[in-house]
Scaffold this motif. Structure first.
Motif, PDB file in Angstrom:
ATOM      1  N   PHE A 125     -14.432 -39.777  85.035  1.00 38.82           N
ATOM      2  CA  PHE A 125     -14.556 -41.075  85.702  1.00 38.82           C
ATOM      3  C   PHE A 125     -13.623 -42.105  85.060  1.00 38.82           C
ATOM      4  O   PHE A 125     -12.985 -42.907  85.757  1.00 38.82           O
ATOM      5  N   THR A 126     -13.529 -42.069  83.743  1.00 44.64           N
ATOM      6  CA  THR A 126     -12.657 -43.017  83.050  1.00 44.64           C
ATOM      7  C   THR A 126     -11.202 -42.797  83.438  1.00 44.64           C
ATOM      8  O   THR A 126     -10.440 -43.758  83.649  1.00 44.64           O
ATOM      9  N   ALA A 127     -10.797 -41.528  83.550  1.00 45.06           N
ATOM     10  CA  ALA A 127      -9.414 -41.232  83.954  1.00 45.06           C
ATOM     11  C   ALA A 127      -9.140 -41.759  85.355  1.00 45.06           C
ATOM     12  O   ALA A 127      -8.084 -42.361  85.619  1.00 45.06           O
ATOM     13  N   TRP A 128     -10.095 -41.550  86.275  1.00 46.70           N
ATOM     14  CA  TRP A 128      -9.914 -42.065  87.638  1.00 46.70           C
ATOM     15  C   TRP A 128      -9.881 -43.588  87.636  1.00 46.70           C
ATOM     16  O   TRP A 128      -9.042 -44.201  88.305  1.00 46.70           O
ATOM     17  N   LEU A 129     -10.778 -44.202  86.858  1.00 55.79           N
ATOM     18  CA  LEU A 129     -10.856 -45.662  86.831  1.00 55.79           C
ATOM     19  C   LEU A 129      -9.573 -46.269  86.281  1.00 55.79           C
ATOM     20  O   LEU A 129      -9.083 -47.283  86.798  1.00 55.79           O
ATOM     21  N   THR A 130      -9.020 -45.646  85.264  1.00 61.23           N
ATOM     22  CA  THR A 130      -7.774 -46.138  84.681  1.00 61.23           C
ATOM     23  C   THR A 130      -6.647 -46.102  85.715  1.00 61.23           C
ATOM     24  O   THR A 130      -5.885 -47.072  85.866  1.00 61.23           O
ATOM     25  N   ALA A 131      -6.558 -44.996  86.431  1.00 63.77           N
ATOM     26  CA  ALA A 131      -5.520 -44.879  87.458  1.00 63.77           C
ATOM     27  C   ALA A 131      -5.765 -45.854  88.600  1.00 63.77           C
ATOM     28  O   ALA A 131      -4.834 -46.446  89.147  1.00 63.77           O
ATOM     29  N   PHE A 132      -7.028 -46.046  88.957  1.00 60.11           N
ATOM     30  CA  PHE A 132      -7.365 -46.965  90.043  1.00 60.11           C
ATOM     31  C   PHE A 132      -6.967 -48.398  89.692  1.00 60.11           C
ATOM     32  O   PHE A 132      -6.351 -49.106  90.487  1.00 60.11           O
ATOM     33  N   VAL A 133      -7.322 -48.836  88.471  1.00 60.94           N
ATOM     34  CA  VAL A 133      -6.994 -50.197  88.045  1.00 60.94           C
ATOM     35  C   VAL A 133      -5.482 -50.375  87.964  1.00 60.94           C
ATOM     36  O   VAL A 133      -4.944 -51.420  88.363  1.00 60.94           O
ATOM     37  N   ALA A 134      -4.785 -49.349  87.485  1.00 59.61           N
ATOM     38  CA  ALA A 134      -3.325 -49.442  87.389  1.00 59.61           C
ATOM     39  C   ALA A 134      -2.683 -49.568  88.762  1.00 59.61           C
ATOM     40  O   ALA A 134      -1.598 -50.160  88.900  1.00 59.61           O
ATOM     41  N   GLY A 135      -3.335 -49.068  89.784  1.00 54.39           N
ATOM     42  CA  GLY A 135      -2.772 -49.114  91.130  1.00 54.39           C
ATOM     43  C   GLY A 135      -3.185 -50.304  91.952  1.00 54.39           C
ATOM     44  O   GLY A 135      -2.845 -50.395  93.133  1.00 54.39           O
ATOM     45  N   LEU A 136      -3.931 -51.246  91.353  1.00 58.35           N
ATOM     46  CA  LEU A 136      -4.346 -52.434  92.103  1.00 58.35           C
ATOM     47  C   LEU A 136      -3.158 -53.324  92.408  1.00 58.35           C
ATOM     48  O   LEU A 136      -2.269 -53.528  91.576  1.00 58.35           O
TER      49      LEU A 136
ATOM     50  N   ASP B 144      -3.371 -58.898  94.571  1.00 59.71           N
ATOM     51  CA  ASP B 144      -4.542 -59.610  95.074  1.00 59.71           C
ATOM     52  C   ASP B 144      -5.838 -58.890  94.745  1.00 59.71           C
ATOM     53  O   ASP B 144      -6.906 -59.280  95.215  1.00 59.71           O
ATOM     54  N   GLY B 145      -5.754 -57.836  93.942  1.00 60.49           N
ATOM     55  CA  GLY B 145      -6.956 -57.131  93.547  1.00 60.49           C
ATOM     56  C   GLY B 145      -7.370 -56.007  94.460  1.00 60.49           C
ATOM     57  O   GLY B 145      -8.329 -55.288  94.187  1.00 60.49           O
ATOM     58  N   SER B 146      -6.651 -55.825  95.571  1.00 60.65           N
ATOM     59  CA  SER B 146      -6.973 -54.740  96.488  1.00 60.65           C
ATOM     60  C   SER B 146      -6.167 -53.497  96.095  1.00 60.65           C
ATOM     61  O   SER B 146      -5.121 -53.601  95.464  1.00 60.65           O
ATOM     62  N   PRO B 147      -6.670 -52.300  96.452  1.00 57.84           N
ATOM     63  CA  PRO B 147      -5.915 -51.093  96.117  1.00 57.84           C
ATOM     64  C   PRO B 147      -4.556 -51.094  96.783  1.00 57.84           C
ATOM     65  O   PRO B 147      -4.420 -51.343  97.984  1.00 57.84           O
ATOM     66  N   ALA B 148      -3.516 -50.818  96.013  1.00 59.79           N
ATOM     67  CA  ALA B 148      -2.174 -50.740  96.579  1.00 59.79           C
ATOM     68  C   ALA B 148      -2.078 -49.572  97.553  1.00 59.79           C
ATOM     69  O   ALA B 148      -1.388 -49.634  98.567  1.00 59.79           O
ATOM     70  N   ASN B 149      -2.837 -48.523  97.236  1.00 55.33           N
ATOM     71  CA  ASN B 149      -2.908 -47.362  98.122  1.00 55.33           C
ATOM     72  C   ASN B 149      -4.311 -47.270  98.680  1.00 55.33           C
ATOM     73  O   ASN B 149      -5.258 -46.980  97.948  1.00 55.33           O
ATOM     74  N   ARG B 150      -4.486 -47.567  99.961  1.00 57.40           N
ATOM     75  CA  ARG B 150      -5.820 -47.594 100.529  1.00 57.40           C
ATOM     76  C   ARG B 150      -6.532 -46.249 100.416  1.00 57.40           C
ATOM     77  O   ARG B 150      -7.752 -46.174 100.433  1.00 57.40           O
ATOM     78  N   GLY B 151      -5.762 -45.191 100.271  1.00 55.11           N
ATOM     79  CA  GLY B 151      -6.387 -43.884 100.133  1.00 55.11           C
ATOM     80  C   GLY B 151      -7.173 -43.755  98.845  1.00 55.11           C
ATOM     81  O   GLY B 151      -8.038 -42.896  98.715  1.00 55.11           O
ATOM     82  N   ASP B 152      -6.881 -44.648  97.852  1.00 53.83           N
ATOM     83  CA  ASP B 152      -7.611 -44.586  96.584  1.00 53.83           C
ATOM     84  C   ASP B 152      -9.095 -44.844  96.773  1.00 53.83           C
ATOM     85  O   ASP B 152      -9.916 -44.424  95.962  1.00 53.83           O
ATOM     86  N   LEU B 153      -9.457 -45.574  97.803  1.00 52.53           N
ATOM     87  CA  LEU B 153     -10.867 -45.877  98.026  1.00 52.53           C
ATOM     88  C   LEU B 153     -11.677 -44.616  98.285  1.00 52.53           C
ATOM     89  O   LEU B 153     -12.872 -44.566  98.017  1.00 52.53           O
ATOM     90  N   ALA B 154     -11.062 -43.609  98.828  1.00 51.68           N
ATOM     91  CA  ALA B 154     -11.769 -42.393  99.152  1.00 51.68           C
ATOM     92  C   ALA B 154     -11.587 -41.322  98.089  1.00 51.68           C
ATOM     93  O   ALA B 154     -12.124 -40.220  98.205  1.00 51.68           O
ATOM     94  N   ALA B 155     -10.833 -41.613  97.055  1.00 50.39           N
ATOM     95  CA  ALA B 155     -10.533 -40.607  96.026  1.00 50.39           C
ATOM     96  C   ALA B 155     -11.768 -40.279  95.211  1.00 50.39           C
ATOM     97  O   ALA B 155     -12.656 -41.086  95.067  1.00 50.39           O
TER      98      ALA B 155
END
Length: 318
Positions: free
Chosen positions: A293-304, A307-318
């Motif tokens: 989970f930490t690895a995913w969270l780190t990648a998710f935060v790096a991709g924001l 404006d705080g939204s995911p740069a890649n909308r597909g990340d929401l379903a990852a």
């Protein structure tokens, strides 16, 4: 020459604390509509309801007799801490011992009782509802939406202070001046003991300029049964409710209230943003979930995005 024996007064016998009271009658309006049919205390924190963490904390500190103060539409709490025979039989037949133990554990934590607070008249009134069950024994109070990190020993420290000093003990945390108005606030004086203070006064949710200190009362108490007589005579205070803070103020004036200062992790699951942070923090601390989970969270935060939204909308379903 025979020296006459001078009798000495033995030290008072401290009644050990074995009972805990968990107020859980609130309506959970800050989490509507999720709490329309589900008690806020049953909202999951990773894979356990919030209130189970509280009961586990009490049990770990040796409190094996727990009274929950509930209200209407809180039957799910009672069911959670009871046996679920059909589910247990199904899991046993499948040989699923891991989930079977997880289902059985809540009912095995302690001797758990339930009583309803008929009218929502405040925390002081909820504590007063426990009088018949507690009797003339000291007892702990743990608020159902206030979680202390499971690795901490705050409650054990408070029980030790009660054992040595008698009276009542409250948990205190130093907060920013801008947050003081959200808590009961304590006036304190040092005792000479690290992390332990004497509470000389309490104010419920004061304005910053009226606060006697930055020490806020958080949701852990070890109370002397004398608090019941005070609560019986305590009028409705702030918000039209009977405030536990007002009763403790009277006891503090008599010099019988101590505070244990806590600076460890604490989670307020009654607030939406803090609830989300709690889930993330506890998930990251889990050995079975944390690394992935930490690895995913780190990648998710790096991709924001900015404006705080995911740069890649597909990340929401990852």
């Amino acid at each position: 020459m025979i020296v006459p024996h001078t009798p000495t007064t033995p030290p008072p016998v401290r009644t050990p604390v074995r009972k805990a009271v968990v107020p859980a009658a609130g309506l959970g309006t800050r989490f509507l509509p999720a709490t329309k049919a589900t008690p806020k205390e049953m909202l999951p924190v990773v894979d356990k309801p919030a209130i189970q963490y509280v009961v586990e904390e009490a049990a770990a500190a040796g409190l094996d007799d727990i009274l929950m103060i509930t209200g209407r539409h809180k039957r799910a709490i009672e069911d959670h801490f009871d046996h679920a025979f059909e589910l247990e039989q199904t899991l046993a037949a499948k040989g699923d011992t891991v989930r079977l133990d997880a289902v059985r554990d809540p009912a095995r934590l302690a001797d758990i009782h339930h009583i309803r607070q008929g009218d929502p008249l405040g925390l002081g009134h909820a504590v007063l509802c426990a009088r018949r069950h507690v009797g003339d024994q000291p007892f702990a109070v743990l608020l159902g939406d206030d979680l202390i990190d499971p690795r901490e020993t705050l409650l054990a420290r408070m029980l030790d202070v009660r054992d040595r000093h008698a009276g009542s003990v409250v948990a205190l945390m130093e907060v920013d001046p801008g947050q003081v108005h959200l808590y009961g606030c304590a006036a304190v004086e040092p005792t000479g003991e690290n992390g332990v203070v004497r509470v000389t006064g309490l104010v419920e949710k004061p304005a910053a300029h009226e606060a006697p200190s930055r020490y806020a009362v958080i949701g852990r108490y070890v109370l002397d049964p004398a608090v019941f007589d005070v609560l019986e005579c305590t009028p409705a205070g702030r918000g039209g409710e009977i405030q536990l803070t007002d009763a403790l103020q009277e006891l503090a004036a008599g010099g019988t209230v101590h505070g244990v200062v806590f600076d460890g992790p604490r989670y307020d699951t009654g607030d939406k943003a803090e609830y989300l942070r709690t889930v993330v923090r506890l998930a990251c601390a889990r050995p079975d979930l944390g690394p992935g989970f930490t690895a995913w969270l780190t990648a998710f935060v790096a991709g924001l995005a900015g404006d705080g939204s995911p740069a890649n909308r597909g990340d929401l379903a990852a």
